[in-house]
Design a protein around this motif. Structure first.
Motif, short mmCIF file in Angstrom:
data_model
loop_
_atom_site.label_atom_id
_atom_site.label_comp_id
_atom_site.label_asym_id
_atom_site.label_seq_id
_atom_site.Cartn_x
_atom_site.Cartn_y
_atom_site.Cartn_z
N SER A 497 27.03 -12.99 56.06
CA SER A 497 26.81 -12.07 57.18
C SER A 497 25.43 -12.25 57.81
O SER A 497 25.17 -11.73 58.89
CB SER A 497 26.97 -10.62 56.72
N PHE A 498 24.52 -12.95 57.11
CA PHE A 498 23.16 -13.21 57.60
C PHE A 498 22.48 -11.90 58.01
O PHE A 498 21.72 -11.86 58.98
CB PHE A 498 23.18 -14.19 58.78
N ALA A 499 22.77 -10.83 57.26
CA ALA A 499 22.24 -9.52 57.65
C ALA A 499 20.72 -9.49 57.58
O ALA A 499 20.06 -8.99 58.50
CB ALA A 499 22.84 -8.45 56.74
N PHE A 500 20.14 -10.00 56.47
CA PHE A 500 18.68 -9.95 56.32
C PHE A 500 18.00 -10.84 57.35
O PHE A 500 16.95 -10.48 57.91
CB PHE A 500 18.28 -10.37 54.90
N GLU A 501 18.58 -12.01 57.60
CA GLU A 501 17.96 -12.95 58.56
C GLU A 501 17.99 -12.37 59.98
O GLU A 501 17.00 -12.48 60.73
CB GLU A 501 18.70 -14.29 58.52
N ILE A 502 19.11 -11.75 60.34
CA ILE A 502 19.22 -11.17 61.69
C ILE A 502 18.27 -9.98 61.82
O ILE A 502 17.60 -9.80 62.85
CB ILE A 502 20.68 -10.75 61.96
N ALA A 503 18.18 -9.16 60.76
CA ALA A 503 17.26 -8.02 60.79
C ALA A 503 15.82 -8.49 60.95
O ALA A 503 15.03 -7.88 61.69
CB ALA A 503 17.41 -7.19 59.51
N LYS A 504 15.48 -9.58 60.29
CA LYS A 504 14.12 -10.12 60.38
C LYS A 504 13.83 -10.64 61.78
O LYS A 504 12.74 -10.45 62.33
CB LYS A 504 13.95 -11.23 59.35
N LYS A 505 14.84 -11.30 62.37
CA LYS A 505 14.67 -11.84 63.72
C LYS A 505 14.49 -10.72 64.74
O LYS A 505 13.68 -10.81 65.67
CB LYS A 505 15.88 -12.70 64.10
N ILE A 506 15.23 -9.64 64.54
CA ILE A 506 15.14 -8.51 65.47
C ILE A 506 13.78 -7.83 65.36
O ILE A 506 13.27 -7.27 66.33
CB ILE A 506 16.29 -7.51 65.19
N GLY A 507 13.17 -7.90 64.17
CA GLY A 507 11.84 -7.32 64.03
C GLY A 507 11.77 -6.14 63.09
O GLY A 507 10.80 -5.36 63.14
N ILE A 508 12.77 -5.98 62.22
CA ILE A 508 12.73 -4.91 61.23
C ILE A 508 11.58 -5.18 60.26
O ILE A 508 11.34 -6.32 59.86
CB ILE A 508 14.08 -4.83 60.47
N ASP A 509 10.88 -4.11 59.85
CA ASP A 509 9.72 -4.27 58.95
C ASP A 509 10.13 -4.99 57.66
O ASP A 509 11.20 -4.76 57.10
CB ASP A 509 9.14 -2.90 58.60
N GLU A 510 9.22 -5.84 57.21
CA GLU A 510 9.46 -6.61 56.00
C GLU A 510 9.67 -5.69 54.79
O GLU A 510 10.48 -5.97 53.90
CB GLU A 510 8.27 -7.54 55.74
N GLU A 511 8.97 -4.56 54.77
CA GLU A 511 9.09 -3.62 53.65
C GLU A 511 10.52 -3.06 53.56
O GLU A 511 11.08 -2.92 52.46
CB GLU A 511 8.09 -2.48 53.84
N ILE A 512 11.12 -2.78 54.74
CA ILE A 512 12.49 -2.27 54.77
C ILE A 512 13.46 -3.32 54.26
O ILE A 512 14.39 -3.04 53.49
CB ILE A 512 12.85 -1.83 56.20
N ILE A 513 13.26 -4.56 54.68
CA ILE A 513 14.14 -5.65 54.27
C ILE A 513 14.05 -5.88 52.77
O ILE A 513 15.07 -6.08 52.09
CB ILE A 513 13.81 -6.94 55.06
#
Length: 799
Positions: A497-513
């Motif tokens: 699902s590449f959920a973490f990679e997509i969240a990182k690309k969108i700009g979600i905080d690293e701490e949340i990921i």
């Protein structure tokens, strides 16, 4: 249960396919068949429908003539004619006649092309090819659909008398009207007209008592009345009686023709059923050409093997946006019956599922589908689908409850002849429980032997597919470098699902990921990381493979070209050497003979000086004749050196397009005024290049020595005036064409053609020629003081 749910066609957008096919129909006859399209389980019927459409597709591609108009729906007319004592009007019979002409054209075409289109030829079985009726209609109606004068003897006499009376009426009324006009009783510019079906003349209201007759109408202002003079009352009455007689005779003829038609009604219904079926099949063929549809192989064994399958509606939409669709390859068989598609959101999972569902449904409706011709299809008895939100407010069912209701029906009725589709399997409730229930349902569907396609994000379903017989994973490809979907289906492996990679690309905080990864667990994170790594490596290897294939193709192509060139050169070399040897041998033999003859003549003449001198001269002439000729090609001259820098007044320049040498005498913005000898001209600076004065002098000396064609000389000798006075018509075209061509080549924008005034024949001839010359932008008369219409100014396009 055959199909489920009842609104299945709307869910897979088949209703839009139906509408697109309806748009291709040319009549309501074909449109009626479109509404009857339905899902079939009969493989023989499906094969026949596909064969018919494929044959018509070939017919359209062949460019052969086939009727395209007048597929008339005559069934309402047949219903009317069925009643005794009724009759059809002229226009109704004309419609029937046009339809019958189309029918006979179709019948003749299929009879003539039976071998080429056997399935379409078989449709003729519903047509009774009896052309008695169309001949009967032809005897009565003309090409405009009106009853012919000679339809009966009585009608011919009535219409002849009617023409005579109308002519007499016109003469009498014209005479009365002329007299009234001369007396000033009628308005200016008035003429005889018709009111209430009778010929009348306009009369000014104040004079209406001065003329005897009957008033039929008046103008909107009341200033003019339309009067039927007493002199023509009887004639108009006679005409009216004749018109009544004509109407009764036409009605009698049409009644008799309707009686003839009544006996053909059953055959006509079948024949126009055939015509509607032809229109419908042609519409399916035209739609197939639009979506590039083909006929796949129909297999008895249960399997789906499609190459380059495309969603037709999506492809048409993308084409309108000038975009390309990404085709998919799908393969299902008894060992891999259920495809579990996973991958990121917006990666194409649902589109892939709907593509497979729509194409299979189209196939079982007898419609060609957008796949490669070598693709394989099979027929399923049942077609189930679960797509979208089915929340039912009336029955108080939630989205998840409605999905479970569908799953209950799927598991209860699914069997080996079932094809099912489930989008976002297991969603709508708590993931832990939803995934477990979905896994149980998938196991049950697998045990039923059904074929199907599901999309999911659940990892437990991917793992189940990887280790269960009958299930197969499928992944939607993803560009891990740019984090963009590729919309490609890859069979045999699960997708991330590449959920973490997509969240990182969108700009979600690293701490949340990081927190999310901890919640998921190291094992699952590593699993997704491995999928990500595999996807990246696969993309890189595919790029390398494509590049190697491209280079290999290029190398093979160059190798073939080299081999062919080498063979050609070897062959040419041998041929040239052989020809040279033959010519050399012949030349040597001839030379030896001449030398022997020379020696013999010298001996015979006992070394006579004069004779010896002549013989030696002859031998020298022969020697000179066999010497190689010197090359007659022009020797290369020193190229004029082009200088860099800005062009200024006084510089020597060269025109880029024709090579003429000139001197700049003035510059205004982007235009330069130049002189070429005594000739002045204005050209754009972009057409000039600066050259050295020394090279120009050498060029001029070379031109002075040269006797060949020179653009420079041509420019000096060219006149912007062409005098055609006294020339004949056949002499004008070459003179005018050469004049315009030379002017355009030398950069002229305005020319004068002198043709004189006279009768204007020579002027019109010249201007007609100028209109068809592509380099001419416009032309007009010269100023009155400089010749006026006797001279044409010609303006040329800038080159």
């Amino acid at each position: 249960m055959k199909i489920y749910p009842l609104n299945l066609e709307q869910k897979i957008s088949f209703d839009k396919i139906r509408e697109l096919i309806r748009e291709e129909c040319s009549s309501s006859l074909g449109s009626d068949f479109v509404q009857k399209i339905s899902f079939s389980r009969d493989s023989v019927l499906i094969q026949r429908l596909l064969d018919q459409t494929e044959e018509f597709k070939r017919l359209l591609l062949s460019g052969e003539y086939f009727p395209t108009t007048n597929f008339v729906n005559i069934h309402p007319y047949l219903d009317k004619a069925r009643l005794e004592g009724t009759f059809l009007y002229e226009e109704e019979f004309h419609e029937i006649k046009l339809g019958l002409q189309t029918l006979t054209s179709c019948v003749d075409f299929f009879n003539y092309n039976e071998q080429e289109y056997p399935q379409l030829f078989q449709l003729l079985g519903m047509v009774n090819d009896d052309r008695t009726l169309i001949r009967a209609i032809d005897r009565v109606l003309d090409e405009r659909g009106k009853v012919k004068n000679n339809a009966t003897q009585e009608l011919a006499m009535i219409r002849s008398q009617l023409l005579y009376e109308e002519s007499r009426l016109r003469k009498v009324l014209d005479a009365v009207f002329r007299q009234a006009k001369s007396q000033g009783f009628t308005p200016e510019d008035a003429s005889v007209t018709i009111r209430g079906g009778r010929m009348v003349m306009p009369v000014l209201a104040e004079y209406k008592r001065r003329i005897k007759g009957f008033i039929h109408d008046e103008s909107a202002t009341g200033q003019t009345v339309y009067m039927e003079p007493a002199e023509v009352l009887d004639i108009n009455n006679d005409i009216r009686d004749l018109e009544y007689m004509e109407r009764r005779e036409v009605q009698k003829i049409l009644t008799q023709l309707t009686d003839i038609l009544r006996g053909y009604i059953p055959d006509l219904r079948k024949a126009f059923h055939f015509l509607g079926l032809v229109d419908f099949i042609r519409a399916k063929a035209k739609f197939a050409l639009k979506i590039e549809g083909n006929k796949p192989h129909l297999e008895r064994s249960k399997q789906i093997s499609w190459k380059k399958a495309r969603h037709p509606l999506l492809e048409l939409s993308l084409k309108a946006q000038k975009k390309q669709i990404v085709p998919i390859d799908v393969s299902l068989d008894p060992n891999r019956r259920i495809l579990v598609i996973s991958g990121p959101n917006a990666g194409g999972k649902s589109v892939t599922l709907k593509t497979i569902a729509l194409l299979q449904y189209m196939f079982q409706c007898g419609i060609l589908i957008p796949v490669e011709p070598e693709s394989k299809c099979t027929v399923f008895d049942q077609f189930f689908i679960d797509i979208g939100d089915e929340q039912n407010l009336e029955n108080d069912l939630s989205t998840y409850s409605s999905h479970l209701m569908n799953m209950k029906n799927f598991t209860r009725f699914a069997n080996k002849r079932t094809l099912f589709f489930i989008d976002e399997f297991g969603t709508g409730t708590e993931p832990q429980f939803g995934g477990a229930i979905a896994e149980g349902i998938l196991i049950a569907l697998n045990k039923s032997g059904a074929f199907g396609v599901i999309t999911t994000h659940y990892g437990n379903l991917k793992q189940l597919a990887s280790k269960s017989q009958g299930l197969v994973n499928g992944a939607m490809r993803y560009d891990v470098e740019h984090l963009e979907p590729l919309y490609q289906l890859e069979m045999g492996k699960p997708g991330s699902s590449f959920a973490f990679e997509i969240a990182k690309k969108i700009g979600i905080d690293e701490e949340i990921i990081l927190h999310a990864k901890a919640q998921v667990g190291e094992t699952r994170v590593n699993y997704d990381r491995m999928l990500l790594k595999l996807e990246g490596e696969k993309n890189r290897y595919e790029q390398l493979l494509l590049e190697n294939e491209r280079k290999e193709k290029q190398l093979n192509r160059q190798l073939v070209e080299y081999t062919e060139l080498k063979a050609t050169l070897e062959s040419s070399k041998k041929q040239i050497l052989n020809e040279a040897k033959v010519q050399a041998k012949a030349l040597l033999d001839d030379t030896n003979k001449r030398i022997e003859n020379t020696i013999r003549e010298i001996k015979e003449n006992k070394a006579d000086k004069e004779k010896t001198k002549q013989v030696r001269k002859s031998l020298e002439e022969h020697k000179a004749s066999i010497k190689p000729e010197k090359s007659k090609l022009p020797q290369p001259t020193a190229e004029i050196k082009v200088l860099d820098g800005e062009i200024k007044v006084g510089d020597q320049v060269r025109l880029k397009d024709n090579g003429a040498i000139a001197e700049v005498i003035a510059i205004q913005q982007r235009t330069a005024e130049i002189t070429i000898g005594d000739l002045k001209s204005k050209v754009k600076l972009s057409r000039l290049e600066r050259v050295s004065n020394t090279a120009v002098k050498k060029e001029k000396k070379a031109l002075a020595r040269s006797s060949g064609f020179s653009t420079h000389t041509r420019m000096l000798e060219f006149s912007t005036n062409l005098d055609l006075r006294g020339k004949r018509g056949e002499e004008i075209l070459p003179l005018l064409q050469n004049f315009i061509d030379d002017g355009y080549m030398l950069g002229r924008t305005e020319l004068r053609v002198v043709h004189g005034k006279g009768d204007g024949i020579l002027r019109d001839l010249c201007r007609n020629m100028l209109r068809h010359m592509p380099v001419v932008s416009r032309f007009e008369d010269e100023h009155v003081d400089r010749g006026g219409s006797g001279v044409t100014l010609v303006f040329l396009k800038e080159n």
